[in-house]
Design an enzyme around this catalytic site. Structure first.
Site, PDB file in Angstrom:
ATOM      1  N   CYS A 255      78.044 -18.579  46.287  1.00 13.99           N
ATOM      2  CA  CYS A 255      77.702 -18.665  47.714  1.00 13.99           C
ATOM      3  C   CYS A 255      76.530 -19.613  47.960  1.00 13.99           C
ATOM      4  O   CYS A 255      76.383 -20.133  49.058  1.00 13.99           O
ATOM      5  CB  CYS A 255      77.388 -17.275  48.251  1.00 13.99           C
ATOM      6  SG  CYS A 255      76.143 -16.397  47.298  1.00 13.99           S
TER       7      CYS A 255
ATOM      8  N   ARG B 289      71.318 -11.991  60.869  1.00 16.55           N
ATOM      9  CA  ARG B 289      71.090 -11.831  59.426  1.00 16.55           C
ATOM     10  C   ARG B 289      69.926 -10.875  59.267  1.00 16.55           C
ATOM     11  O   ARG B 289      68.815 -11.155  59.725  1.00 16.55           O
ATOM     12  CB  ARG B 289      70.776 -13.177  58.774  1.00 16.55           C
ATOM     13  CG  ARG B 289      70.194 -13.030  57.371  1.00 16.55           C
ATOM     14  CD  ARG B 289      70.117 -14.321  56.605  1.00 16.55           C
ATOM     15  NE  ARG B 289      71.429 -14.762  56.183  1.00 16.55           N
ATOM     16  CZ  ARG B 289      71.654 -15.655  55.205  1.00 16.55           C
ATOM     17  NH1 ARG B 289      70.638 -16.183  54.541  1.00 16.55           N
ATOM     18  NH2 ARG B 289      72.876 -16.013  54.895  1.00 16.55           N
TER      19      ARG B 289
ATOM     20  N   HIS C 227      78.471  -9.830  53.287  1.00 15.34           N
ATOM     21  CA  HIS C 227      78.332 -11.210  53.784  1.00 15.34           C
ATOM     22  C   HIS C 227      79.742 -11.719  54.113  1.00 15.34           C
ATOM     23  O   HIS C 227      80.296 -12.573  53.419  1.00 15.34           O
ATOM     24  CB  HIS C 227      77.666 -12.066  52.697  1.00 15.34           C
ATOM     25  CG  HIS C 227      77.125 -13.377  53.190  1.00 15.34           C
ATOM     26  ND1 HIS C 227      77.143 -13.757  54.509  1.00 15.34           N
ATOM     27  CD2 HIS C 227      76.543 -14.399  52.522  1.00 15.34           C
ATOM     28  CE1 HIS C 227      76.600 -14.956  54.626  1.00 15.34           C
ATOM     29  NE2 HIS C 227      76.231 -15.370  53.435  1.00 15.34           N
TER      30      HIS C 227
ATOM     31  N   GLN D   4      80.829 -15.461  54.495  1.00 15.01           N
ATOM     32  CA  GLN D   4      80.889 -16.169  53.212  1.00 15.01           C
ATOM     33  C   GLN D   4      82.218 -15.904  52.497  1.00 15.01           C
ATOM     34  O   GLN D   4      82.855 -16.834  51.993  1.00 15.01           O
ATOM     35  CB  GLN D   4      79.712 -15.715  52.330  1.00 15.01           C
ATOM     36  CG  GLN D   4      79.639 -16.416  50.993  1.00 15.01           C
ATOM     37  CD  GLN D   4      79.169 -17.845  51.108  1.00 15.01           C
ATOM     38  OE1 GLN D   4      78.150 -18.124  51.716  1.00 15.01           O
ATOM     39  NE2 GLN D   4      79.902 -18.782  50.514  1.00 15.01           N
TER      40      GLN D   4
ATOM     41  N   ARG E  28      81.789 -23.240  55.544  1.00 13.08           N
ATOM     42  CA  ARG E  28      81.129 -22.223  56.373  1.00 13.08           C
ATOM     43  C   ARG E  28      81.225 -22.628  57.847  1.00 13.08           C
ATOM     44  O   ARG E  28      81.443 -21.801  58.724  1.00 13.08           O
ATOM     45  CB  ARG E  28      79.649 -22.081  55.966  1.00 13.08           C
ATOM     46  CG  ARG E  28      79.406 -21.516  54.572  1.00 13.08           C
ATOM     47  CD  ARG E  28      79.796 -20.055  54.458  1.00 13.08           C
ATOM     48  NE  ARG E  28      79.092 -19.221  55.421  1.00 13.08           N
ATOM     49  CZ  ARG E  28      77.846 -18.763  55.272  1.00 13.08           C
ATOM     50  NH1 ARG E  28      77.185 -19.024  54.157  1.00 13.08           N
ATOM     51  NH2 ARG E  28      77.268 -18.003  56.193  1.00 13.08           N
TER      52      ARG E  28
ATOM     53  N   ASP F  10      76.505 -14.915  41.822  1.00  9.86           N
ATOM     54  CA  ASP F  10      75.492 -14.939  42.889  1.00  9.86           C
ATOM     55  C   ASP F  10      74.140 -14.728  42.214  1.00  9.86           C
ATOM     56  O   ASP F  10      74.069 -14.350  41.035  1.00  9.86           O
ATOM     57  CB  ASP F  10      75.814 -13.812  43.888  1.00  9.86           C
ATOM     58  CG  ASP F  10      74.827 -13.736  45.056  1.00  9.86           C
ATOM     59  OD1 ASP F  10      74.157 -14.749  45.339  1.00  9.86           O
ATOM     60  OD2 ASP F  10      74.727 -12.654  45.675  1.00  9.86           O
TER      61      ASP F  10
HETATM   62  N1  NVA Z   1      72.981 -12.048  47.428  1.00 11.34           N
HETATM   63  C1  NVA Z   1      72.262 -13.146  48.060  1.00 11.34           C
HETATM   64  C2  NVA Z   1      73.204 -13.971  48.888  1.00 11.34           C
HETATM   65  C3  NVA Z   1      72.574 -15.166  49.528  1.00 11.34           C
HETATM   66  C4  NVA Z   1      73.550 -15.963  50.351  1.00 11.34           C
HETATM   67  C5  NVA Z   1      71.149 -12.580  48.910  1.00 11.34           C
HETATM   68  O1  NVA Z   1      71.384 -11.605  49.625  1.00 11.34           O
HETATM   69  O2  NVA Z   1      70.032 -13.089  48.817  1.00 11.34           O
HETATM   70  N1   CP Z   2      75.330 -18.763  51.282  1.00  6.73           N
HETATM   71  C1   CP Z   2      74.424 -18.551  52.252  1.00  6.73           C
HETATM   72  O1   CP Z   2      74.564 -17.650  53.087  1.00  6.73           O
HETATM   73  O2   CP Z   2      73.399 -19.437  52.219  1.00  6.73           O
HETATM   74  P1   CP Z   2      72.074 -19.366  53.098  1.00  6.73           P
HETATM   75  O3   CP Z   2      71.266 -18.189  52.606  1.00  6.73           O
HETATM   76  O4   CP Z   2      71.398 -20.678  52.859  1.00  6.73           O
HETATM   77  O5   CP Z   2      72.453 -19.176  54.538  1.00  6.73           O
END
Ligand code: NVA
Ligand code: CP
Length: 312
Positions: free
Chosen positions: A268, A101, A128, A131, A296, A228
């Site tokens: 998500c 990540r 992502h 997801q 997930r 989101d």
């Molecule tokens: N768009 C959000 C998704 C989190 C799962 C982020 O990147 O923070």
């Molecule tokens: N939806 C998701 O990826 O959640 P986290 O940021 O908690 O991993």
């Protein structure tokens, strides 16, 4: 050839159908299925916070018989400037796969290019994919029932994505919807439209999407209403300005009810009640956010098990 999962289209629709079927079986057989990661160690590099992704990969790797090795970005030399290329080469000597990540999608491409083990995208600013596969699976398991064809259940369905239409989740829906045979309509403010990279990638993979500044136009006829965070990880400083621009796209009961009468609400997570969605919608009987979160685990186990299978 080594297979990676960096973007939705790294699996064909036929392969995705197999991954979905495997996720359904692994979910059903949890605790008594095969262990294709037995004897393996998988690195999990995280440069951003995470609850669902971190825990589901950790638990999932363990349940497949492997050992998950969590590496916070700032605990390894990558955080101090060691190159992606060298990190890839070094980790490839120790581990059997890398889950990452981070911010830049190009870092994932670099890991995949310089390493000798499969790389899995656990979220970038661009995409992502774990997801989106999970979300489509979550809808499909409701629509297909316990034995129906999961991908067939998605054909022609419409997803409406509201709010920040220029970031990772919107991008992932653009690629994912097209892969799964769905239609996608993005409703967000001017200036937050999908960028040129995702447009180019969508064009390359034959994908189309609809974009509007009218939230009610976006949700008309939708089977899934999705939103989101308005300020994603790394955008915290823009929160106020974004909130002002995105308020018309808040998923309220009225907006949700303007979709199909049996539409699902998805997010998500983490959710921000009173911002991108109201508490009333989060409490709605057709809100399936915690099924998405649980799935997930099953979906990522299916993705990992598929990547470690001998490739033809
Ligand atoms: N768009 C959000 C998704 C989190 C799962 C982020 O990147 O923070
Ligand atoms: N939806 C998701 O990826 O959640 P986290 O940021 O908690 O991993």
């Amino acid at each position: 050839m080594m297979k990676h999962f960096l973007k939705e289209t790294d699996f064909s629709r036929e392969e995705a159908a197999e991954v979905f079927a495997l996720a359904r079986r692994l979910k059903l057989e949890r605790g008594r299925h095969e262990k294709p990661l037995a004897g393996q160690t998988w690195a999990m590099i995280f440069a951003k916070s995470s609850t669902r992704t971190r825990v589901s990969f950790d638990v999932g790797i363990h349940e497949l018989g492997g050992h998950p090795l969590f590496l916070g970005m700032n605990d390894i030399q990558l955080g101090r400037g060691e190159t992606i290329g060298d990190t890839a080469q070094v980790l490839s000597r120790f581990v059997h796969g890398i889950v990452i990540r981070t911010y830049q999608q190009s870092d994932l491409d670099g890991l995949a290019a310089h390493g000798r083990v499969p790389v899995v995208n656990a979220l970038t600013d661009f995409l992502h994919p774990c997801q989106i596969y999970t979300d489509a699976f979550t809808a499909a398991e409701r629509w297909a029932g316990p034995t129906g064809d999961l991908i067939a259940a998605l054909q022609g369905r419409k997803v409406a994505f509201l709010g920040d239409t220029g970031f990772n989740m919107a991008n992932s829906w653009i690629l994912g919807a097209n892969l799964f045979g769905m239609k996608v309509s993005l409703g967000g403010p001017a200036g937050f439209e999908p960028g040129k990279e995702i447009r180019a990638l969508a064009a390359q993979t034959g994908g189309s999407f609809h974009c509007t500044t009218d939230p009610f136009e976006a949700v008309a006829g939708a089977d899934i209403v999705y939103t989101d965070a308005w300020a994603s990880m790394g955008q915290e400083g823009e929160r106020e300005a974004r909130t002002r621009r995105m308020l018309p796209y808040q998923v309220t009961k009225k907006l949700f009810e303007a979709a199909k009468p049996d539409a699902l609400f998805m997010h998500c997570l983490p959710a921000h009640a009173g911002e991108e969605v109201t508490q009333q919608v989060l409490d709605h009987p057709r809100c399936v956010i915690f099924d998405e979160a649980e799935n997930r685990l099953h979906m990522q186990k299916a993705i990992l098990a598929t990547l470690v299978r001998p490739q033809t």
